[in-house]
Design an enzyme around this catalytic site. Structure first.
Site, PDB file in Angstrom:
ATOM      1  N   TYR A   1     -16.504  -3.701 -10.063  1.00  0.00           N
ATOM      2  CA  TYR A   1     -15.518  -2.646  -9.821  1.00  0.00           C
ATOM      3  C   TYR A   1     -14.283  -2.809 -10.691  1.00  0.00           C
ATOM      4  O   TYR A   1     -13.721  -1.831 -11.141  1.00  0.00           O
ATOM      5  CB  TYR A   1     -15.149  -2.574  -8.333  1.00  0.00           C
ATOM      6  CG  TYR A   1     -16.106  -1.706  -7.592  1.00  0.00           C
ATOM      7  CD1 TYR A   1     -17.343  -2.213  -7.194  1.00  0.00           C
ATOM      8  CD2 TYR A   1     -15.846  -0.367  -7.353  1.00  0.00           C
ATOM      9  CE1 TYR A   1     -18.267  -1.413  -6.558  1.00  0.00           C
ATOM     10  CE2 TYR A   1     -16.768   0.441  -6.716  1.00  0.00           C
ATOM     11  CZ  TYR A   1     -17.978  -0.090  -6.313  1.00  0.00           C
ATOM     12  OH  TYR A   1     -18.893   0.720  -5.693  1.00  0.00           O
TER      13      TYR A   1
ATOM     14  N   ASP B   1     -12.798  -0.368  -1.034  1.00  0.00           N
ATOM     15  CA  ASP B   1     -12.918   1.096  -1.162  1.00  0.00           C
ATOM     16  C   ASP B   1     -11.557   1.726  -0.889  1.00  0.00           C
ATOM     17  O   ASP B   1     -10.960   1.484   0.164  1.00  0.00           O
ATOM     18  CB  ASP B   1     -13.929   1.630  -0.140  1.00  0.00           C
ATOM     19  CG  ASP B   1     -15.319   1.068  -0.384  1.00  0.00           C
ATOM     20  OD1 ASP B   1     -15.827   1.211  -1.509  1.00  0.00           O
ATOM     21  OD2 ASP B   1     -15.896   0.483   0.556  1.00  0.00           O
TER      22      ASP B   1
HETATM   23  C1  SAM Z   1     -15.318  -0.802  -4.017  1.00  0.00           C
HETATM   24  S1  SAM Z   1     -16.448  -2.020  -3.530  1.00  0.00           S
HETATM   25  C2  SAM Z   1     -15.851  -3.500  -4.382  1.00  0.00           C
HETATM   26  C3  SAM Z   1     -16.903  -4.554  -4.469  1.00  0.00           C
HETATM   27  C4  SAM Z   1     -16.493  -5.864  -5.140  1.00  0.00           C
HETATM   28  N1  SAM Z   1     -15.466  -6.556  -4.369  1.00  0.00           N
HETATM   29  C5  SAM Z   1     -16.046  -5.679  -6.566  1.00  0.00           C
HETATM   30  O1  SAM Z   1     -14.853  -5.915  -6.855  1.00  0.00           O
HETATM   31  O2  SAM Z   1     -16.888  -5.295  -7.403  1.00  0.00           O
HETATM   32  C6  SAM Z   1     -15.977  -2.380  -1.851  1.00  0.00           C
HETATM   33  C7  SAM Z   1     -17.096  -3.019  -1.068  1.00  0.00           C
HETATM   34  O3  SAM Z   1     -16.628  -3.366   0.238  1.00  0.00           O
HETATM   35  C8  SAM Z   1     -17.709  -3.221   1.132  1.00  0.00           C
HETATM   36  N2  SAM Z   1     -17.163  -3.080   2.500  1.00  0.00           N
HETATM   37  C9  SAM Z   1     -16.563  -1.986   3.022  1.00  0.00           C
HETATM   38  N3  SAM Z   1     -16.207  -2.206   4.297  1.00  0.00           N
HETATM   39  C10 SAM Z   1     -16.583  -3.485   4.581  1.00  0.00           C
HETATM   40  C11 SAM Z   1     -16.487  -4.300   5.748  1.00  0.00           C
HETATM   41  N4  SAM Z   1     -15.933  -3.848   6.879  1.00  0.00           N
HETATM   42  N5  SAM Z   1     -16.989  -5.558   5.689  1.00  0.00           N
HETATM   43  C12 SAM Z   1     -17.552  -6.029   4.554  1.00  0.00           C
HETATM   44  N6  SAM Z   1     -17.669  -5.304   3.421  1.00  0.00           N
HETATM   45  C13 SAM Z   1     -17.188  -4.052   3.428  1.00  0.00           C
HETATM   46  C14 SAM Z   1     -18.430  -1.964   0.632  1.00  0.00           C
HETATM   47  O4  SAM Z   1     -19.787  -1.907   1.052  1.00  0.00           O
HETATM   48  C15 SAM Z   1     -18.293  -2.103  -0.883  1.00  0.00           C
HETATM   49  O5  SAM Z   1     -19.422  -2.690  -1.475  1.00  0.00           O
END
Ligand code: SAM
Length: 220
Positions: free
Chosen positions: A202, A124
């Protein structure tokens, strides 16, 4: 462990309500493959660790490509976990364990040097300046990850977001980072092949506007 005190999750935990079959998968498959930081499994020679797997496209791909590896995916977003559970069931994948919370909680509990490959794909971006401290990629988290990575283990960080990329470039240029990691794939390098890293949900969204940068580092 009191997870409330240690966790730092800022994004949403759920969007759409789960369908009945997804709820069933949480009751059955998820319970069987959830990883508990207080009761860790034996670790094989190859351990792949992904922070924020989203819909699980990459961790599912890695698990099928490396059937002898233990693939650990961390993701607090319930609908993303539901997608991965469906893939695991449909493809009969045997080597994935899921942590449904802040990856840092699990990282702290892991023994040193077990991770042989790490992924942080399209985290994110938190574009507003006052939210930058929420970014998963920060020096503290990368040094924590390093402690759990084997020597020469690779870490892949990808982003399509220009200011997050600048942020990552700044962090990875710092002497402290360079004392722990060596850059392998820099900004000038082409995207790794889709056989190495599939296009995630994403990245697909991002590709409509701008290509992602894939930076790869080696733990030293
Ligand atoms: C923008 S999405 C990207 C998802 C995936 N990696 C992709 O490329 O499609 C970022 C993901 O990181 C997860 N996330 C955020 N903070 C996190 C943390 N501290 N530990 C694990 N996952 C986390 C969020 O819930 C979200 O689903």
């Amino acid at each position: 462990m009191n997870q409330q005190k240690t966790r730092t999750i800022y994004g949403r935990r759920q969007s759409r309500p789960l369908k009945d079959n997804q709820k069933n998968l949480f009751e059955t498959l998820f319970k069987a493959i959830e990883i508990d930081p207080l009761n860790l499994p034996e670790f094989p020679n190859e351990v792949i660790f992904e922070i924020g797997f989203g819909g699980g496209e990459n961790i599912a791909h890695q698990a099928q490509k490396y059937p002898n590896a233990l693939c650990i995916g961390c993701e607090p977003f319930v609908n993303g976990i539901a997608s991965l559970l469906q893939t695991i069931e449909e493809q009969k994948i045997q080597n994935i364990r899921i942590f449904a919370d802040d990856a840092n909680i699990l990282l702290k509990a892991l023994p040193a040097h077990v991770i042989t490959k790490g992924f942080i794909l399209f985290p994110d971006p938190w574009p507003k300046k006052r939210h930058h401290k929420r970014r998963v990629v920060c020096l503290e988290n990368l040094l924590q990850l390093h402690k759990k990575m084997a020597r020469n283990a690779e870490l892949v960080i990808a982003t399509d977001h220009p200011t997050y990329l600048e942020w990552i470039v700044d962090i990875t240029a710092q002497a402290t980072f360079k004392n722990h990691f060596q850059a392998i794939n820099t900004l000038e390098c082409p995207r790794p092949s889709e056989d190495d890293i599939p296009v995630t949900r994403y990245e697909k969204k991002a590709l409509e506007n701008r290509p992602g940068a894939f930076l790869i580092f080696k733990a030293i």
